[in-house]
Each structure stands twice: as structure tokens, then as C-alpha cells.
Write an enzyme that holds these catalytic residues in place. Structure first.
Site, PDB file in Angstrom:
ATOM      1  N   GLU A  54       0.800  -1.225   0.000  1.00  0.00           N
ATOM      2  CA  GLU A  54       0.000   0.000   0.000  1.00  0.00           C
ATOM      3  C   GLU A  54       0.835   1.279   0.000  1.00  0.00           C
ATOM      4  O   GLU A  54       0.313   2.344  -0.307  1.00  0.00           O
ATOM      5  CB  GLU A  54      -1.000   0.013   1.157  1.00  0.00           C
ATOM      6  CG  GLU A  54      -0.372   0.166   2.522  1.00  0.00           C
ATOM      7  CD  GLU A  54      -1.422   0.299   3.622  1.00  0.00           C
ATOM      8  OE1 GLU A  54      -2.589   0.573   3.320  1.00  0.00           O
ATOM      9  OE2 GLU A  54      -1.046   0.120   4.787  1.00  0.00           O
ATOM     10  N   GLY A  55       2.121   1.167   0.337  1.00  0.00           N
ATOM     11  CA  GLY A  55       2.975   2.337   0.224  1.00  0.00           C
ATOM     12  C   GLY A  55       3.104   2.821  -1.217  1.00  0.00           C
ATOM     13  O   GLY A  55       3.518   3.949  -1.465  1.00  0.00           O
TER      14      GLY A  55
END
Lengths: 256, 294
Positions: A54-55
Site C-alpha cells: 500500500e505504500g
């Protein structure tokens, strides 16, 4: 009967979870056991597994002994195909590019709803938990695998708060809530592997872990389980699986 | 501009968007300066907050934080500081999904009042957020969720390099920083180093934030410490672990002691870095640069 190599509950979760992934899939992995299990699958038998974080990472190959402390750290980008914004990587779920989402859980109920927000009444919580992160997005938009510790207080009839939706109240309530895609696919614990009944959407034991009885699973669960018939038994972790896992996490960051 | 002067652009009661995510490219030096200047009643928003959220609540600088996840890091379990301030009712943690936060900044950056998304529906996260609206798509009849734009009064963003005008180049993960810069009314950049405009122009594809968004530029080496800055340093885990042990043992006294020793007493940001220690700064730098090793 082969000897079961001694492993911790967390190692068992990582190994059994890794077996759920298939080569060629696109998997959206959360931090901790999911990141480790996806990386393990990549090393063992799925070299073509595309891991998203998700980064904002597409196609990560995390290095052994350099596990990132979150999915927003630079270590997540090692040998990736692409980095992009966090909203954009989450939008890949919404567009349907992701085969499976994979995360940990603090509390789950019989319909696979997860709570990581509040213990007690949200208006006056006994415990304020960290919240959804990307969990709500992943579980709303794709097929989910959850790896979590099996305790009676974590496996409850109805969660205090639906942070990440499973099948809501069962049957068709998920689709009726505006979530046409995805849903809870598998739950992996140190006791068993679970799926969900096609109609009622209640949690169903698909396979017992080595040395675990039906009664043991039911006794550690706060609601009545469905048992698959015939019920299978999961093959124990092999030395190769365990050796590869310990090579990835030599400091036992996520497998203590 | 100095850290001190740039911080004066942030006034009591403002809404503040914070760049980076979790332990990465956190504008820690600017947050540290806001604590020193005893700013009050800020309403902060960030994709995911880590110890920066603890410090904003523990110092009484922020009253509320809008985010998707709030703890120090998964290695340390729950944040006792967040729990103390939220459970006793003094501070507010407004929870949205990670993508919803991103689309709220994006709507803000696009100059529209909302964007539709497909997550949060059916969950109790949505039940807690009456400001989000479900609606029926006029084209397909599907149920979607409209999330309102976030346009902070000011954004705090830390980058690897920018020129004196604010043309900023970000290496590695950009998180929500481009949308945040576009959405905010004012932007304060802290940067590992200031480079010339000529240097920026040699690689314009690396420029992620254009100068006309930016109101202040401050050069602050190690400006995200003890968090990481991609390609420059990784998190300073010994400092982080000592911090977490201290504040989770006692979220009030432990925090008071940390703030006294690490925020109020140092004469400058460099003095704060000295408290982290040269050994740890060098190790973190070594690990940070190793991302470029084959």
C-alpha cells in the site's frame, strides 16, 4: 507419518498462508505475516507472484533479512517493477487488477468481518485500536486471505465494529451493501484453514492443521462452525518451507 | 527560510496536511518546531500516522487527527499515547480507509468537492463518518460512496531535494504528497538539500511538486529523523524503540519526559540529532543509501 518440524504458531501461519497463493497472481499484501508469506511463496514456488504494497509498490522482491517494518518503508521497493502513489496502488483494487488481498486480523466473526478499530462501544471505547489502514479497501474490493492467531476472544459471533467487511450479515448482504466484487476467501490460523459456505456465507473449516482435533478448533471459537465433509488434514510444514522462511526472517521480526 | 520562520505560517486552529506515510518522509523537524512554538488546536490529516501522531497529541498541538491507521508501528502493537488521549475523550481520531484519505486529497487537488469510491460501503467505518455520502450512480444505478475533498490550510512535506523556488524532487515512494501539495492552500517544504534551479531543469521528470504550490522552503538535513527518508536514511530504530518503551510505559509522564529532553531542551534540530547520536545516524544513512546497491 513424517515428523512435524518444530515451528512457532506464526511460522505455521506464514507457511500455510503461502500455500494459498498461486504463481501468476497479483497479491496485495499487508505488513507482518502477509508480507512474509507472500515473499515465502515467491521464493518457494511462485516466482511470478506480483506483490503489491500500500505504500505504492508493484512487484516487490523483499530481501532476506531486510524485512520492512511497515509497507511504507523503502525496503518494500527493492527490485520492484514500479512505484506509484498510495491512492493509485489502492485504485488497482478498485479497477479489478488484484487477484487476492492478504492481511492479518485482530478480531473476526462468523461472516468473516474484521475489526481493527474499537473494542467496546465506539462512542466510549474500552480500547481504541489502530484502525483500518488499507484493510477496508482491500477487503471491500477483492478476495481476501486473512492470517491470524486463533483465540476464542478473537473468533466471535459478531465483531464489535466492522472495520473490514467480510460477508456482513451473511447471504447476499455484502453485495446489497454496494460491494459486488470480492469477499472473504480463506482464513488461516495455527489450528485450521477456513473458507465460507457458498449460500449462508458462514465460516467453514476446510482442513485441520497437523495434530489438531475438530473439538479443539470449535472450543477456541466463539460461534458454531460448519465443518467440511469430508474434512481434510493439512500436510505439515516441510523442512524446505521452514528453512526458507527462517532464511527470510532470521531475526524473527514477524515469526517470534 | 529558517525552521522557526516557516513554522509561523502555521497558526493556531489551522487544518494541516502531513506528507509521507507511517515512518517514511515524515516532516518531523517541522512538527518538532511546531511543538516548540506551542501551536494549539491544529486539525491534522495524514495517510497513516506513526510517532508523529503521538507527538502531536502528547504535546497538545493537535486536537484531532484524520487518518486511516494510528499506532507507532506494527512492531510495537497499540500506541498507548493515542489510546490515552482518544479513550479519555480529550482528542479525536477520525478514521477513514486509506484509499478514502487519498481520494479526499485528490479531490482537493483536482478542485472538485468530492470523488466517488467503492470501498467503506457496508462497514462501520462508514457509519462513523456521516460526512461521506452514499449515492446512486446516474449512469449505472450502482451504489457508490462520495468522499469530500480535503483542502488543508497548510501542508507540511519533507523531500530529498528542491530548488529555492520549491520545485521539489521526490525519490522512491511519493505516498499522497503530490495530491496533498495541490490540495493545500499553502505548502511548507523541508528538504534534505536545496539544489539550483538549473539542476532541477536537468531532470524535470523527477520533479513532483511545482514551485507555484510552495510557500516556504527550509533546508533541514535529516529532517525526517528518527523516521526514514528514501535513499538517504532508514528509520533510527534504537531511538524509536527507546521512545516507544518510554511513552508506552507511561503515556503522560513518559511523553512529558521525551518532549522535555528531545524537543524543548535542544537548542536546535542539530542538537536533537546529536541526542539520537552519530553512530545511529551513520548506520541509518548507510542502510538508507543501500537501497541503491545492486
Amino acid at each position: 507419518m513424517t515428523d512435524v518440524p518444530h515451528c512457532t504458531a506464526a511460522e505455521m501461519l506464514a507457511i500455510l498462508s503461502a500455500r494459498q497463493l498461486a504463481d501468476g497472481q497479483v497479491v496485495f499484501a499487508g505488513v507482518g505475516i502477509p508480507l512474509l508469506a507472500a515473499t515465502l511463496a515467491q521464493r518457494l514456488r511462485c516466482p511470478g507472484l506480483t506483490i503489491l504494497f500500500e505504500g505504492g509498490v508493484i512487484g516487490a522482491f523483499v530481501e532476506p533479512g531486510k524485512l520492512p517494518p511497515s509497507t511504507n518503508d523503502q525496503r518494500c521497493t527493492k527490485r520492484a517493477n514500479m512505484v506509484l502513489g498510495s491512492a493509485d496502488v489502492l485504485l488497482l483494487l478498485q479497477r479489478g487488477y488484484v487477484d487476492v488481498g492478504f492481511m492479518g486480523g485482530a478480531q473476526i466473526d462468523q461472516y468473516g468481518n474484521l475489526n481493527s478499530s474499537f473494542i467496546g462501544d465506539p462512542a466510549a471505547p474500552r480500547t481504541r485500536l489502530p484502525g483500518t489502514g488499507g484493510g477496508n479497501d482491500i477487503s471491500s474490493l477483492t478476495n481476501m486471505i486473512v492470517a491470524m492467531k486463533h483465540e476464542r476472544r478473537r473468533f466471535v459471533k459478531a465483531v464489535d465494529f466492522i472495520t473490514s467487511p467480510g460477508f456482513i450479515r451473511g447471504n447476499r448482504t455484502r453485495a446489497e451493501s454496494g460491494l459486488p466484487a470480492g469477499g472473504m476467501f480463506r482464513v488461516i490460523t495455527e489450528l485450521a484453514v477456513f473458507g465460507f459456505d457458498d449460500e449462508s456465507r458462514r465460516m467453514k473449516v476446510l482442513a485441520l492443521n497437523p495434530g489438531v482435533s475438530r473439538e479443539q478448533v470449535q472450543d477456541n471459537t466463539g460461534f458454531e462452525l460448519i465443518f467440511d465433509d469430508p474434512l481434510s488434514m493439512t500436510a505439515p510444514p516441510t523442512d524446505h518451507e521452514l528453512g526458507t522462511l527462517r532464511h527470510l526472517d532470521p531475526e524473527r521480526l514477524f515469526t517470534a | 527560510m529558517s525552521l522557526h520562520d516557516a513554522a509561523t505560517l502555521v497558526q493556531d486552529g489551522m487544518s494541516v496536511g502531513i506528507g509521507g506515510s507511517t515512518m517514511s518522509r515524515t516532516p518531523m523537524a517541522m512538527i518538532w518546531e511546531l511543538i516548540r512554538q506551542q501551536r494549539r488546536h491544529l486539525s491534522c490529516a495524514r495517510s497513516i500516522v506513526s510517532t508523529d501522531g503521538d507527538l502531536l497529541f502528547g504535546s497538545d498541538v493537535a486536537d484531532e487527527i484524520t487518518t486511516s491507521w494510528f499506532a507507532q508501528g506494527i512492531l510495537w502493537g497499540l500506541s498507548k499515547v493515542m489510546r490515552h488521549h482518544v479513550e479519555t475523550g480529550g482528542k479525536r481520531f477520525y478514521e477513514w480507509s486509506h484509499m478514502a484519505i487519498g481520494m479526499r486529497f485528490r479531490a482537493g487537488g483536482m478542485g472538485v468537492p468530492f470523488l466517488p469510491i467503492r470501498s467503506m460501503l457496508g462497514s462501520d467505518v462508514l457509519r462513523q463518518r456521516p460526512e461521506a455520502k452514499t449515492f446512486e450512480c446516474p449512469f449505472t444505478g450502482e451504489t457508490l460512496l462520495l468522499v469530500p475533498a480535503l483542502n488543508p490550510d497548510v501542508a507540511l512535506i519533507h523531500v530529498q531535494r528542491c530548488d529555492p523556488y520549491g520545485n521539489a524532487q521526490i525519490d522512491g515512494l511519493q505516498f499522497m504528497d503530490i495530491d496533498l501539495a495541490m490540495a493545500a492552500d499553502r505548502v511548507i517544504l523541508t528538504t534534505e538539500r536545496i539544489v539550483s534551479n538549473e539542476q532541477i531543469r536537468r531532470a524535470p521528470d523527477q520533479t513532483k511538486i511545482p514551485f507555484f504550490c510552495v510557500d516556504a522552503v527550509v533546508e533541514v538535513p535529516f529532517g525526517a529523523a528518527p523516521h526514514e527518508c528514501f535513499g538517504v536514511y532508514e528509520p533510527m530504530m534504537r531511538h524509536m524503540e527507546a521512545y516507544v518503551a518510554k511513552v508506552n510505559a507511561d503515556p503522560v509522564e513518559g511523553m512529558r519526559d521525551y518532549l522535555a529532553r528531545h524537543v524543548y531542551e535542544p537548542g536546535s534540530w542539530t542538537d536533537f540529532l546529536s541526542l539520537i547520536g552519530l553512530d545511529e545516524l551513520l548506520e541509518a544513512s548507510n542502510r538508507g543509501r543501500s537501497i541503491y546497491n545492486d
